[in-house]
Scaffold this motif. Structure first.
Motif, PDB file in Angstrom:
ATOM      1  N   PRO A 196       0.832  -1.208   0.000  1.00  0.00           N
ATOM      2  CA  PRO A 196       0.000   0.000   0.000  1.00  0.00           C
ATOM      3  C   PRO A 196       0.864   1.255   0.000  1.00  0.00           C
ATOM      4  O   PRO A 196       2.076   1.206   0.251  1.00  0.00           O
ATOM      5  CB  PRO A 196      -0.791  -0.122   1.302  1.00  0.00           C
ATOM      6  CG  PRO A 196       0.125  -0.897   2.210  1.00  0.00           C
ATOM      7  CD  PRO A 196       0.907  -1.832   1.327  1.00  0.00           C
ATOM      8  N   GLU A 197       0.240   2.393  -0.286  1.00  0.00           N
ATOM      9  CA  GLU A 197       0.863   3.725  -0.226  1.00  0.00           C
ATOM     10  C   GLU A 197       2.070   3.853  -1.143  1.00  0.00           C
ATOM     11  O   GLU A 197       3.030   4.555  -0.836  1.00  0.00           O
ATOM     12  CB  GLU A 197       1.261   4.066   1.213  1.00  0.00           C
ATOM     13  CG  GLU A 197       0.090   4.104   2.180  1.00  0.00           C
ATOM     14  CD  GLU A 197       0.516   4.525   3.571  1.00  0.00           C
ATOM     15  OE1 GLU A 197       1.375   5.409   3.693  1.00  0.00           O
ATOM     16  OE2 GLU A 197      -0.006   3.955   4.547  1.00  0.00           O
ATOM     17  N   VAL A 198       2.018   3.195  -2.285  1.00  0.00           N
ATOM     18  CA  VAL A 198       3.067   3.320  -3.289  1.00  0.00           C
ATOM     19  C   VAL A 198       2.598   4.300  -4.354  1.00  0.00           C
ATOM     20  O   VAL A 198       1.486   4.177  -4.879  1.00  0.00           O
ATOM     21  CB  VAL A 198       3.397   1.960  -3.930  1.00  0.00           C
ATOM     22  CG1 VAL A 198       4.442   2.130  -5.034  1.00  0.00           C
ATOM     23  CG2 VAL A 198       3.891   0.982  -2.878  1.00  0.00           C
ATOM     24  N   GLU A 199       3.415   5.277  -4.669  1.00  0.00           N
ATOM     25  CA  GLU A 199       3.069   6.262  -5.691  1.00  0.00           C
ATOM     26  C   GLU A 199       3.398   5.700  -7.067  1.00  0.00           C
ATOM     27  O   GLU A 199       4.526   5.269  -7.320  1.00  0.00           O
ATOM     28  CB  GLU A 199       3.855   7.551  -5.446  1.00  0.00           C
ATOM     29  CG  GLU A 199       3.553   8.655  -6.448  1.00  0.00           C
ATOM     30  CD  GLU A 199       4.419   9.881  -6.212  1.00  0.00           C
ATOM     31  OE1 GLU A 199       4.808  10.525  -7.204  1.00  0.00           O
ATOM     32  OE2 GLU A 199       4.708  10.187  -5.044  1.00  0.00           O
ATOM     33  N   VAL A 200       2.420   5.724  -7.959  1.00  0.00           N
ATOM     34  CA  VAL A 200       2.589   5.203  -9.317  1.00  0.00           C
ATOM     35  C   VAL A 200       2.294   6.330 -10.299  1.00  0.00           C
ATOM     36  O   VAL A 200       1.265   7.005 -10.193  1.00  0.00           O
ATOM     37  CB  VAL A 200       1.651   4.008  -9.583  1.00  0.00           C
ATOM     38  CG1 VAL A 200       1.854   3.483 -11.003  1.00  0.00           C
ATOM     39  CG2 VAL A 200       1.901   2.897  -8.568  1.00  0.00           C
ATOM     40  N   SER A 201       3.187   6.537 -11.241  1.00  0.00           N
ATOM     41  CA  SER A 201       3.031   7.627 -12.199  1.00  0.00           C
ATOM     42  C   SER A 201       3.234   7.110 -13.616  1.00  0.00           C
ATOM     43  O   SER A 201       4.122   6.290 -13.865  1.00  0.00           O
ATOM     44  CB  SER A 201       4.045   8.749 -11.926  1.00  0.00           C
ATOM     45  OG  SER A 201       3.886   9.267 -10.618  1.00  0.00           O
ATOM     46  N   LEU A 202       2.398   7.611 -14.513  1.00  0.00           N
ATOM     47  CA  LEU A 202       2.519   7.322 -15.937  1.00  0.00           C
ATOM     48  C   LEU A 202       2.859   8.611 -16.667  1.00  0.00           C
ATOM     49  O   LEU A 202       2.290   9.665 -16.386  1.00  0.00           O
ATOM     50  CB  LEU A 202       1.207   6.754 -16.499  1.00  0.00           C
ATOM     51  CG  LEU A 202       0.709   5.430 -15.930  1.00  0.00           C
ATOM     52  CD1 LEU A 202      -0.639   5.079 -16.547  1.00  0.00           C
ATOM     53  CD2 LEU A 202       1.711   4.308 -16.177  1.00  0.00           C
ATOM     54  N   PHE A 203       3.754   8.515 -17.627  1.00  0.00           N
ATOM     55  CA  PHE A 203       4.153   9.671 -18.419  1.00  0.00           C
ATOM     56  C   PHE A 203       3.956   9.365 -19.890  1.00  0.00           C
ATOM     57  O   PHE A 203       4.139   8.239 -20.337  1.00  0.00           O
ATOM     58  CB  PHE A 203       5.611  10.037 -18.145  1.00  0.00           C
ATOM     59  CG  PHE A 203       5.854  10.421 -16.720  1.00  0.00           C
ATOM     60  CD1 PHE A 203       5.702  11.724 -16.319  1.00  0.00           C
ATOM     61  CD2 PHE A 203       6.186   9.468 -15.782  1.00  0.00           C
ATOM     62  CE1 PHE A 203       5.899  12.093 -15.010  1.00  0.00           C
ATOM     63  CE2 PHE A 203       6.384   9.818 -14.464  1.00  0.00           C
ATOM     64  CZ  PHE A 203       6.243  11.131 -14.071  1.00  0.00           C
TER      65      PHE A 203
END
Length: 649
Positions: A196-203
């Motif tokens: 949990p609480e993992v930041e995931v980003s798409l670019f």
């Protein structure tokens, strides 16, 4: 008569009357017959257009071409062997097939020295020629230039931070109205447990997107556009205990959940068994803390960490007893041990993580740590307040992993005042990949830039994105984000630095914020254990501060292939700074000193037997008996590294 109508733009347009089409003999034709004939005509026109078209080939791109000053003889014989001026390069490009010169940008401010190439004949050597060519043609041109031509792509520029721009800081001027889709990404750790609480980003795509994993470890990201192939980057940033992941051009699905498995920090060979088995970070080992005797632990020295607080819930930080919540002082100044950001805890761990049997070993675990909580929301006035606390408490060394947008006269006066009281301020150079930020740019602080080392982090982690182009034989490189300039005094590990974060965990972070505490920790050891600082010859004074800075600078060894603007004097060495015997009599980095404008072997020749006995550059800072001036000190000061400020010498 034609009818007049209005287009959507409001302009008058003519439309023909709706009368039946007639044939050549005046007879009426049906609409179907007209459409059939029209279709046949269109097909014929399309076929004719295809026949006249050109085959698809590689598109020409803009390249920048400029002369270099390297002598042609060193690169063999070529058609470019004679030194070139800008006009000569342009003429040569015009004569080559498949290259279209677009522009020539000459800068008349810089001319080659007299007798060296076309500048002696009045031809400007500075500038670039902009030309369109294919990548293949550019490669051929670079090879033909034999080292005398600069050939590089004319890159597109964007308003981006040097580090990976967080999507939540990117805004669009107009709301997105196109198609959208949901992408599911599950993040798992050891044994497939959801994280949990993992930041995931798409670019990439129409807009970047970010989300945080829930208790089930799944992040639900909004994909702007219907095609996952437009995604150019995937960044997965865990909160604690795991390595980050950065995947270029990820293969993602919109039809089923995508799974990412993160690697625990403790799986990395250098951190095996951590935290149950105590470990030493790669930065401390690079500075040879692992070779310093165990009794050197910083007892008797006071260190202040002006940051976001320090979580004493952490087993590596529970020895910290003193502090001052500057931003909350009107309500409760004792809440310095609440660290919502984790930044101050991370810095404090590098300096003084205490438990030798658990977690990470700090530089000075027995130093007296004072925590001045300034973040979130700190301002210059509060930093002045924190420095006043340091003066009142008799702090020896202050770590300032912080920076502002511009210098402050008021803050500078307080920094000078602290120095007058014998308080040594060590500051991070900054992470904007530009000029050193303030207060690191102050002549009264020691500014620390960040370096990394190949092999100290997984190659698929985001840490790999910080690798500069100046990797040396040992794998050291300057971090791409690190600020640079003549104000940089030294460099220190600032990539993939593992340290303590709340509540009782660990994280690998990047930044000059992580580099500065390495030097602060070493400074505490020097003040506590180097004999000259224990004698009455160096009482608390600005001279004591300058002597400390001098010891740290002159203990440093050059690393990476960069110049002093990026690494200063280099990476401080704990053994040399403490005046301890050095195991290797012939320091490998002495041969690298030529890159700093200093002849290889100069130190050994100038310092005599002391250098050959293994003292290296340490003799340049008085590694002899306490209170004595080592013979090499004057020699070292006669040969300062180019571009560095004397800072009180």
């Amino acid at each position: 008569m034609p009818k007049h109508t209005k287009s959507a733009a409001g302009e008058a347009q003519e439309t023909p009357d709706a009368t039946p089409a007639t044939g050549g003999n005046g007879s009426k034709r049906t609409a179907a017959e007209g459409a059939r004939d029209s279709g046949a005509d269109s097909a014929a026109a399309s076929a004719a257009a295809i026949a006249r078209g050109r085959p698809v080939a590689e598109r020409k791109k803009k390249y920048l071409v400029a002369p270099r000053t390297a002598p042609g003889g060193a690169f063999g014989v070529s058609s470019w062997a004679a030194p070139l001026g800008l006009s000569a390069v342009q003429q040569a490009l015009n004569a080559l097939p498949d290259i279209d010169v677009v522009d020539t940008i000459a800068t008349r401010g810089g001319m080659a020295p007299a007798g060296f190439g076309p500048a002696s004949m009045g031809d400007a050597t500075d500038g670039v020629v902009v030309a369109r060519m294919t990548d293949q043609k550019a490669g051929e041109l670079l090879q033909r230039g034999q080292g005398q031509l600069l050939v590089e792509r004319d890159q597109h520029l964007e308003l981006l931070d040097p580090m990976l721009r967080r999507p939540d800081l990117v805004s669009s001027l107009t709301p997105y109205q196109g198609p959208q889709a949901e992408l599911l990404l599950a993040v798992v750790g050891s044994g497939g447990a959801p994280l949990p609480e993992v930041e995931v980003s798409l670019f990439g795509g129409a807009l970047p997107s970010t989300a945080v994993t829930g208790p089930d470890g799944v992040a639900r990201l909004r994909l702007y556009g219907e095609d996952a192939h437009t995604i150019s980057g995937l960044y997965v940033k865990p909160r604690t205990d795991y390595w980050s992941l950065y995947q270029r051009d990820p293969d993602l699905s919109l039809d089923e959940p995508n799974v990412v498995m993160l690697r625990p920090l403790a799986d990395w060979p250098a951190l095996r068994g951590m935290p149950q088995q105590s470990a030493m970070g790669w930065g401390a080992r690079a500075m040879r803390l692992d070779q310093v005797p165990q009794q050197f632990r910083g007892r008797g020295v006071k260190v202040a960490v002006i940051d976001s607080g320090a979580a004493t819930t952490h087993d590596n930080l529970n020895q910290i007893r003193a502090g001052f919540d500057v931003i909350n002082k009107k309500v409760d100044r004792s809440t310095w041990n609440v660290d919502t950001l984790g930044h101050g805890s991370h810095c404090a761990g590098v300096i003084a993580a205490a438990d030798p049997a658990w977690g990470i070993r700090g530089f000075a675990p027995e130093a007296e740590i004072h925590v001045c909580k300034l973040f979130p929301g700190g301002q210059v006035s509060q930093l002045i307040d924190a420095l006043e606390y340091c003066i009142e408490q008799g702090i020896d060394v202050v770590n300032m992993s912080l920076g502002g947008s511009s210098p402050s006269e008021a803050l500078e006066r307080q920094i000078v005042r602290a120095k007058q009281a014998g308080v040594a301020c060590i500051a991070a150079a900054g992470n904007s990949a530009a000029a050193v930020q303030y207060p690191g740019s102050s002549p009264h602080v020691l500014a620390v830039a960040a370096i990394g080392k190949i092999g100290e982090f997984p190659p698929d982690s985001y840490h790999a994105e910080t690798i500069g182009s100046d990797v040396d034989m040992q794998g050291y490189f300057t971090a791409r984000f690190s600020c640079f300039g003549p104000q940089v005094d030294v460099c220190a590990p600032g990539v993939a630095v593992v340290s303590s974060v709340p509540p009782n965990n660990f994280a690998a972070w990047d930044g000059t914020s992580m580099a500065a505490p390495h030097v602060t920790g070493l400074a505490a050891l020097v003040l506590a254990h180097r004999p000259e600082f224990q004698s009455m010859a160096l009482p608390r004074s600005p001279e004591r501060v300058e002597r400390l800075f001098q010891v740290l600078r002159m203990s440093a060894r050059p690393v990476t292939l960069s110049d002093p603007n990026r690494i200063g004097y280099g990476l401080p060495d704990a053994l040399v700074a403490l005046g301890l015997p050095v195991a290797q009599p012939g320091m490998a980095w002495q041969a690298v000193s030529a890159g700093f404008g200093i002849p290889a072997g100069m130190f050994a020749a100038a310092l005599g037997d002391g250098a050959r006995m293994g003292m290296g550059m340490g003799m340049g800072v008085g590694t002899g008996p306490a209170g004595t001036n080592a013979p090499g000190q004057a020699v070292a000061m006669q040969y300062p590294f180019g571009g560095l400020r004397p800072s009180g010498w």
